[in-house]
Structure formats: C-alpha cells, structure tokens
Design a protein around this motif. Structure first.
Motif, PDB file in Angstrom:
ATOM      1  N   MET A   1     -42.272 -23.842  -9.218  1.00  0.00           N
ATOM      2  CA  MET A   1     -41.897 -23.192 -10.456  1.00  0.00           C
ATOM      3  C   MET A   1     -42.975 -22.202 -10.888  1.00  0.00           C
ATOM      4  SD  MET A   1     -39.487 -23.181 -12.584  1.00  0.00           S
ATOM      5  CE  MET A   1     -39.094 -22.668 -14.198  1.00  0.00           C
ATOM      6  N   LEU A   2     -44.233 -22.578 -10.668  1.00  0.00           N
ATOM      7  CA  LEU A   2     -45.346 -21.700 -11.045  1.00  0.00           C
ATOM      8  C   LEU A   2     -45.338 -20.435 -10.182  1.00  0.00           C
ATOM      9  CD1 LEU A   2     -47.855 -21.246 -12.746  1.00  0.00           C
ATOM     10  CD2 LEU A   2     -49.175 -22.448 -11.002  1.00  0.00           C
ATOM     11  N   LYS A   3     -45.028 -20.589  -8.892  1.00  0.00           N
ATOM     12  CA  LYS A   3     -44.965 -19.419  -8.009  1.00  0.00           C
ATOM     13  C   LYS A   3     -43.877 -18.460  -8.474  1.00  0.00           C
ATOM     14  CE  LYS A   3     -46.614 -21.491  -3.723  1.00  0.00           C
ATOM     15  NZ  LYS A   3     -46.274 -21.800  -2.335  1.00  0.00           N
ATOM     16  N   LEU A   4     -42.763 -18.977  -8.887  1.00  0.00           N
ATOM     17  CA  LEU A   4     -41.660 -18.139  -9.362  1.00  0.00           C
ATOM     18  C   LEU A   4     -42.076 -17.371 -10.622  1.00  0.00           C
ATOM     19  CD1 LEU A   4     -38.730 -17.287  -8.980  1.00  0.00           C
ATOM     20  CD2 LEU A   4     -38.058 -19.215 -10.398  1.00  0.00           C
ATOM     21  N   ALA A   5     -42.791 -18.022 -11.521  1.00  0.00           N
ATOM     22  CA  ALA A   5     -43.234 -17.362 -12.748  1.00  0.00           C
ATOM     23  C   ALA A   5     -44.252 -16.263 -12.442  1.00  0.00           C
ATOM     24  CB  ALA A   5     -43.832 -18.392 -13.699  1.00  0.00           C
ATOM     25  N   VAL A   6     -45.155 -16.502 -11.512  1.00  0.00           N
ATOM     26  CA  VAL A   6     -46.151 -15.502 -11.142  1.00  0.00           C
ATOM     27  C   VAL A   6     -45.487 -14.302 -10.486  1.00  0.00           C
ATOM     28  CG1 VAL A   6     -48.115 -15.056  -9.609  1.00  0.00           C
ATOM     29  CG2 VAL A   6     -48.037 -17.161 -10.954  1.00  0.00           C
ATOM     30  N   ILE A   7     -44.554 -14.558  -9.571  1.00  0.00           N
ATOM     31  CA  ILE A   7     -43.854 -13.460  -8.890  1.00  0.00           C
ATOM     32  C   ILE A   7     -43.016 -12.661  -9.875  1.00  0.00           C
ATOM     33  CG2 ILE A   7     -42.056 -12.951  -7.191  1.00  0.00           C
ATOM     34  CD1 ILE A   7     -43.161 -15.304  -5.539  1.00  0.00           C
ATOM     35  N   ALA A   8     -42.347 -13.332 -10.793  1.00  0.00           N
ATOM     36  CA  ALA A   8     -41.523 -12.633 -11.783  1.00  0.00           C
ATOM     37  C   ALA A   8     -42.386 -11.776 -12.706  1.00  0.00           C
ATOM     38  CB  ALA A   8     -40.718 -13.635 -12.588  1.00  0.00           C
ATOM     39  N   SER A   9     -43.519 -12.285 -13.154  1.00  0.00           N
ATOM     40  CA  SER A   9     -44.373 -11.506 -14.052  1.00  0.00           C
ATOM     41  C   SER A   9     -45.013 -10.320 -13.322  1.00  0.00           C
ATOM     42  CB  SER A   9     -45.444 -12.395 -14.686  1.00  0.00           C
ATOM     43  OG  SER A   9     -46.287 -12.915 -13.685  1.00  0.00           O
ATOM     44  N   ALA A  10     -45.383 -10.516 -12.062  1.00  0.00           N
ATOM     45  CA  ALA A  10     -45.954  -9.415 -11.287  1.00  0.00           C
ATOM     46  C   ALA A  10     -44.908  -8.332 -11.038  1.00  0.00           C
ATOM     47  CB  ALA A  10     -46.503  -9.938  -9.970  1.00  0.00           C
ATOM     48  N   SER A  11     -43.685  -8.737 -10.749  1.00  0.00           N
ATOM     49  CA  SER A  11     -42.616  -7.764 -10.528  1.00  0.00           C
ATOM     50  C   SER A  11     -42.306  -7.001 -11.810  1.00  0.00           C
ATOM     51  CB  SER A  11     -41.354  -8.465 -10.029  1.00  0.00           C
ATOM     52  OG  SER A  11     -41.593  -9.083  -8.793  1.00  0.00           O
ATOM     53  N   LEU A  12     -42.279  -7.709 -12.932  1.00  0.00           N
ATOM     54  CA  LEU A  12     -42.022  -7.063 -14.215  1.00  0.00           C
ATOM     55  C   LEU A  12     -43.136  -6.079 -14.557  1.00  0.00           C
ATOM     56  CD1 LEU A  12     -40.104  -6.947 -16.612  1.00  0.00           C
ATOM     57  CD2 LEU A  12     -41.466  -8.732 -17.693  1.00  0.00           C
ATOM     58  N   ALA A  13     -44.378  -6.428 -14.264  1.00  0.00           N
ATOM     59  CA  ALA A  13     -45.497  -5.527 -14.522  1.00  0.00           C
ATOM     60  C   ALA A  13     -45.412  -4.288 -13.644  1.00  0.00           C
ATOM     61  CB  ALA A  13     -46.810  -6.258 -14.292  1.00  0.00           C
ATOM     62  N   LEU A  14     -45.042  -4.456 -12.391  1.00  0.00           N
ATOM     63  CA  LEU A  14     -44.915  -3.327 -11.476  1.00  0.00           C
ATOM     64  C   LEU A  14     -43.791  -2.390 -11.913  1.00  0.00           C
ATOM     65  CD1 LEU A  14     -45.939  -2.098  -8.799  1.00  0.00           C
ATOM     66  CD2 LEU A  14     -44.128  -3.356  -7.669  1.00  0.00           C
TER      67      LEU A  14
ATOM     68  N   GLY B   1     -42.599  -2.108 -14.933  1.00  0.00           N
ATOM     69  CA  GLY B   1     -43.002  -1.494 -16.201  1.00  0.00           C
ATOM     70  C   GLY B   1     -43.972  -0.351 -16.009  1.00  0.00           C
ATOM     71  N   SER B   2     -44.935  -0.502 -15.108  1.00  0.00           N
ATOM     72  CA  SER B   2     -45.887   0.584 -14.870  1.00  0.00           C
ATOM     73  C   SER B   2     -45.214   1.775 -14.182  1.00  0.00           C
ATOM     74  CB  SER B   2     -47.064   0.088 -14.046  1.00  0.00           C
ATOM     75  OG  SER B   2     -46.615  -0.324 -12.763  1.00  0.00           O
ATOM     76  N   ALA B   3     -44.263   1.523 -13.288  1.00  0.00           N
ATOM     77  CA  ALA B   3     -43.538   2.617 -12.644  1.00  0.00           C
ATOM     78  C   ALA B   3     -42.684   3.375 -13.658  1.00  0.00           C
ATOM     79  CB  ALA B   3     -42.663   2.073 -11.518  1.00  0.00           C
ATOM     80  N   PHE B   4     -42.077   2.636 -14.586  1.00  0.00           N
ATOM     81  CA  PHE B   4     -41.269   3.286 -15.619  1.00  0.00           C
ATOM     82  C   PHE B   4     -42.161   4.124 -16.538  1.00  0.00           C
ATOM     83  CE2 PHE B   4     -39.396   3.255 -19.908  1.00  0.00           C
ATOM     84  CZ  PHE B   4     -38.220   3.934 -19.629  1.00  0.00           C
ATOM     85  N   ALA B   5     -43.339   3.619 -16.894  1.00  0.00           N
ATOM     86  CA  ALA B   5     -44.249   4.353 -17.773  1.00  0.00           C
ATOM     87  C   ALA B   5     -44.777   5.617 -17.089  1.00  0.00           C
ATOM     88  CB  ALA B   5     -45.400   3.461 -18.192  1.00  0.00           C
ATOM     89  N   ALA B   6     -44.961   5.575 -15.775  1.00  0.00           N
ATOM     90  CA  ALA B   6     -45.459   6.744 -15.057  1.00  0.00           C
ATOM     91  C   ALA B   6     -44.411   7.840 -14.982  1.00  0.00           C
ATOM     92  CB  ALA B   6     -45.894   6.350 -13.657  1.00  0.00           C
ATOM     93  N   ASP B   7     -43.132   7.494 -15.034  1.00  0.00           N
ATOM     94  CA  ASP B   7     -42.065   8.483 -14.933  1.00  0.00           C
ATOM     95  C   ASP B   7     -41.666   9.078 -16.273  1.00  0.00           C
ATOM     96  OD1 ASP B   7     -41.877   8.318 -12.215  1.00  0.00           O
ATOM     97  OD2 ASP B   7     -40.356   6.755 -12.238  1.00  0.00           O
TER      98      ASP B   7
END
Length: 64
Positions: free
Chosen positions: A1-14, A16-22
């Motif tokens: 469950m912890l791995k899923l939360a880490v992967i989801a937060s990392a994907s959301l951060a990635l 979000g940063s791609a959207f902010a750059a565009d």
C-alpha cells in the motif's frame, strides 16, 4: 500500500510540473519607438557614401 502511495504521489508531481511548464507566461509589451528618431545603428539615407572606399585607401587585396 505504501508503494502505491509513493508511486501515485510521484506521478502526480511529475504531471503537475509538466503542466506548469506548458502554461504560458505573460510577457511585458515591447517598448514604444521614439517618434522622429532613426533606429539605433542606422544612418540617415543619403548621408554616407555607401559602396565607396574611404579617401586615400584602395580595396584590400590579399597577396599570396
């Protein structure tokens, strides 16, 4: 469950940063040209001998 939360937060951060750059950034307007002045680096028409060599100097010829 912890791995899923880490992967989801990392994907959301990635994503979000791609959207902010565009996102477009507001730029300041270009400067207004002064009325009646020649652009920098441009001589008035007819004031310089275009195509003529300076007096006393001939064309530069490379000697081999």
């Amino acid at each position: 469950m912890l791995k899923l939360a880490v992967i989801a937060s990392a994907s959301l951060a990635l994503v979000g940063s791609a959207f902010a750059a565009d996102m477009p950034v507001r730029q300041p307007p270009p400067p207004v040209a002064a009325v009646g002045k020649a652009p920098i680096g441009k001589a008035p028409i007819g004031k310089s001998p275009i195509g003529k060599a300076p007096i006393g100097k001939g064309p530069v010829v490379a000697k081999y």
